[in-house]
Design a protein around this motif. Structure first.
Motif, PDB file in Angstrom:
ATOM      1  N   ALA A   1       0.836  -1.212   0.000  1.00  0.00           N
ATOM      2  CA  ALA A   1       0.000   0.000   0.000  1.00  0.00           C
ATOM      3  C   ALA A   1       0.868   1.259   0.000  1.00  0.00           C
ATOM      4  O   ALA A   1       0.576   2.216  -0.734  1.00  0.00           O
ATOM      5  N   LEU A   2       1.926   1.244   0.786  1.00  0.00           N
ATOM      6  CA  LEU A   2       2.839   2.395   0.817  1.00  0.00           C
ATOM      7  C   LEU A   2       3.546   2.582  -0.520  1.00  0.00           C
ATOM      8  O   LEU A   2       3.634   3.696  -1.035  1.00  0.00           O
ATOM      9  N   ARG A   3       4.037   1.494  -1.078  1.00  0.00           N
ATOM     10  CA  ARG A   3       4.707   1.569  -2.373  1.00  0.00           C
ATOM     11  C   ARG A   3       3.735   2.005  -3.475  1.00  0.00           C
ATOM     12  O   ARG A   3       4.087   2.772  -4.353  1.00  0.00           O
ATOM     13  N   PHE A   4       2.514   1.481  -3.404  1.00  0.00           N
ATOM     14  CA  PHE A   4       1.492   1.845  -4.380  1.00  0.00           C
ATOM     15  C   PHE A   4       1.198   3.341  -4.297  1.00  0.00           C
ATOM     16  O   PHE A   4       1.143   4.032  -5.321  1.00  0.00           O
ATOM     17  N   ALA A   5       1.003   3.854  -3.089  1.00  0.00           N
ATOM     18  CA  ALA A   5       0.697   5.276  -2.904  1.00  0.00           C
ATOM     19  C   ALA A   5       1.842   6.154  -3.421  1.00  0.00           C
ATOM     20  O   ALA A   5       1.605   7.165  -4.093  1.00  0.00           O
ATOM     21  N   LEU A   6       3.070   5.755  -3.138  1.00  0.00           N
ATOM     22  CA  LEU A   6       4.226   6.510  -3.623  1.00  0.00           C
ATOM     23  C   LEU A   6       4.282   6.481  -5.146  1.00  0.00           C
ATOM     24  O   LEU A   6       4.496   7.507  -5.793  1.00  0.00           O
ATOM     25  N   ASN A   7       4.058   5.304  -5.712  1.00  0.00           N
ATOM     26  CA  ASN A   7       4.063   5.163  -7.171  1.00  0.00           C
ATOM     27  C   ASN A   7       2.988   6.037  -7.815  1.00  0.00           C
ATOM     28  O   ASN A   7       3.253   6.746  -8.785  1.00  0.00           O
ATOM     29  N   VAL A   8       1.769   5.982  -7.293  1.00  0.00           N
ATOM     30  CA  VAL A   8       0.665   6.772  -7.841  1.00  0.00           C
ATOM     31  C   VAL A   8       0.988   8.264  -7.761  1.00  0.00           C
ATOM     32  O   VAL A   8       0.780   9.005  -8.729  1.00  0.00           O
ATOM     33  N   ALA A   9       1.517   8.692  -6.621  1.00  0.00           N
ATOM     34  CA  ALA A   9       1.841  10.114  -6.455  1.00  0.00           C
ATOM     35  C   ALA A   9       2.909  10.567  -7.456  1.00  0.00           C
ATOM     36  O   ALA A   9       2.755  11.604  -8.113  1.00  0.00           O
ATOM     37  N   VAL A  10       3.960   9.786  -7.595  1.00  0.00           N
ATOM     38  CA  VAL A  10       5.045  10.152  -8.515  1.00  0.00           C
ATOM     39  C   VAL A  10       4.541  10.147  -9.961  1.00  0.00           C
ATOM     40  O   VAL A  10       4.806  11.083 -10.723  1.00  0.00           O
ATOM     41  N   CYS A  11       3.801   9.097 -10.335  1.00  0.00           N
ATOM     42  CA  CYS A  11       3.282   9.013 -11.710  1.00  0.00           C
ATOM     43  C   CYS A  11       2.309  10.153 -12.004  1.00  0.00           C
ATOM     44  O   CYS A  11       2.333  10.735 -13.089  1.00  0.00           O
ATOM     45  N   TYR A  12       1.454  10.468 -11.037  1.00  0.00           N
ATOM     46  CA  TYR A  12       0.481  11.556 -11.209  1.00  0.00           C
ATOM     47  C   TYR A  12       1.203  12.891 -11.423  1.00  0.00           C
ATOM     48  O   TYR A  12       0.919  13.618 -12.377  1.00  0.00           O
ATOM     49  N   ILE A  13       2.129  13.196 -10.542  1.00  0.00           N
ATOM     50  CA  ILE A  13       2.841  14.478 -10.646  1.00  0.00           C
ATOM     51  C   ILE A  13       3.624  14.562 -11.952  1.00  0.00           C
ATOM     52  O   ILE A  13       3.556  15.567 -12.659  1.00  0.00           O
ATOM     53  N   LEU A  14       4.351  13.501 -12.284  1.00  0.00           N
ATOM     54  CA  LEU A  14       5.122  13.507 -13.532  1.00  0.00           C
ATOM     55  C   LEU A  14       4.217  13.639 -14.764  1.00  0.00           C
ATOM     56  O   LEU A  14       4.463  14.479 -15.635  1.00  0.00           O
ATOM     57  N   ALA A  15       3.183  12.809 -14.825  1.00  0.00           N
ATOM     58  CA  ALA A  15       2.321  12.798 -16.015  1.00  0.00           C
ATOM     59  C   ALA A  15       1.636  14.136 -16.241  1.00  0.00           C
ATOM     60  O   ALA A  15       1.654  14.671 -17.350  1.00  0.00           O
ATOM     61  N   TYR A  16       1.042  14.680 -15.201  1.00  0.00           N
ATOM     62  CA  TYR A  16       0.293  15.924 -15.387  1.00  0.00           C
ATOM     63  C   TYR A  16       1.195  17.152 -15.449  1.00  0.00           C
ATOM     64  O   TYR A  16       0.846  18.127 -16.108  1.00  0.00           O
ATOM     65  N   ALA A  17       2.351  17.084 -14.803  1.00  0.00           N
ATOM     66  CA  ALA A  17       3.302  18.198 -14.921  1.00  0.00           C
ATOM     67  C   ALA A  17       3.909  18.242 -16.320  1.00  0.00           C
ATOM     68  O   ALA A  17       4.257  19.312 -16.812  1.00  0.00           O
ATOM     69  N   ILE A  18       4.044  17.094 -16.966  1.00  0.00           N
ATOM     70  CA  ILE A  18       4.530  17.054 -18.349  1.00  0.00           C
ATOM     71  C   ILE A  18       3.404  17.410 -19.321  1.00  0.00           C
ATOM     72  O   ILE A  18       3.598  18.169 -20.264  1.00  0.00           O
ATOM     73  N   ALA A  19       2.207  16.850 -19.080  1.00  0.00           N
ATOM     74  CA  ALA A  19       1.085  17.035 -20.011  1.00  0.00           C
ATOM     75  C   ALA A  19       0.615  18.484 -20.092  1.00  0.00           C
ATOM     76  O   ALA A  19       0.276  18.961 -21.183  1.00  0.00           O
ATOM     77  N   GLN A  20       0.590  19.181 -18.973  1.00  0.00           N
ATOM     78  CA  GLN A  20       0.052  20.552 -18.992  1.00  0.00           C
ATOM     79  C   GLN A  20       0.868  21.488 -19.882  1.00  0.00           C
ATOM     80  O   GLN A  20       0.312  22.088 -20.795  1.00  0.00           O
ATOM     81  N   PRO A  21       2.173  21.626 -19.682  1.00  0.00           N
ATOM     82  CA  PRO A  21       2.907  22.541 -20.568  1.00  0.00           C
ATOM     83  C   PRO A  21       3.062  22.014 -21.999  1.00  0.00           C
ATOM     84  O   PRO A  21       2.969  22.781 -22.950  1.00  0.00           O
TER      85      PRO A  21
END
Length: 133
Positions: free
Chosen positions: A70-90
């Motif tokens: 659960a901890l690893r999953f939460a960390l993975n989701v957070a990192v993937c979310y931030i990376l994906a949307y921080a790249i997608a927006q600009p």
């Protein structure tokens, strides 16, 4: 190498992802009045809860300790979310803006691009990190 990347878990992941994406998209677009980051964040938290349980057992058949995964999953989701949307927006703003897309449609299409990038990053993160036994 191909079998290592396109493991049969990839197709189960995509099946779970269809349900997760539908749930997330409905929530994201229903909350679009809140803005880009709040609407995507709320949608991904809701989808992540469903995704954790389905992917843990159905997709990756993980026997890893519940708390650790659960901890690893939460960390993975957070990192993937931030990376994906921080790249997608600009990137989406630059590419779609150059094509004359603006306003609400620019935000919507950029979110869809973020969803695609998130899916790819998330699969590899879950397979090789979150549910690694």
């Amino acid at each position: 190498m191909r079998d290592k990347v396109l493991h049969n878990s990839f197709f189960r992941f995509l099946l779970v992802g269809v349900g997760n994406t539908l749930l997330s998209a409905v929530i994201m677009f229903a909350l679009e009045g809140l803005g880009y980051w709040p609407s995507t964040a709320i949608a991904y938290v809701a989808g992540a809860v469903m995704s954790f349980f389905l992917n843990r057992k159905f997709t990756f058949q993980s026997e890893a300790e519940m708390g650790k995964s659960a901890l690893r999953f939460a960390l993975n989701v957070a990192v993937c979310y931030i990376l994906a949307y921080a790249i997608a927006q600009p990137l989406g703003g630059m590419l779609l803006g150059a094509m004359g897309v603006e306003g609400l449609w620019l935000e919507r299409l950029t979110k869809l691009g973020g969803m695609g990038l998130y899916t790819i990053l998330n699969y590899f993160g879950q397979r090789f990190f979150a549910f690694k036994a």
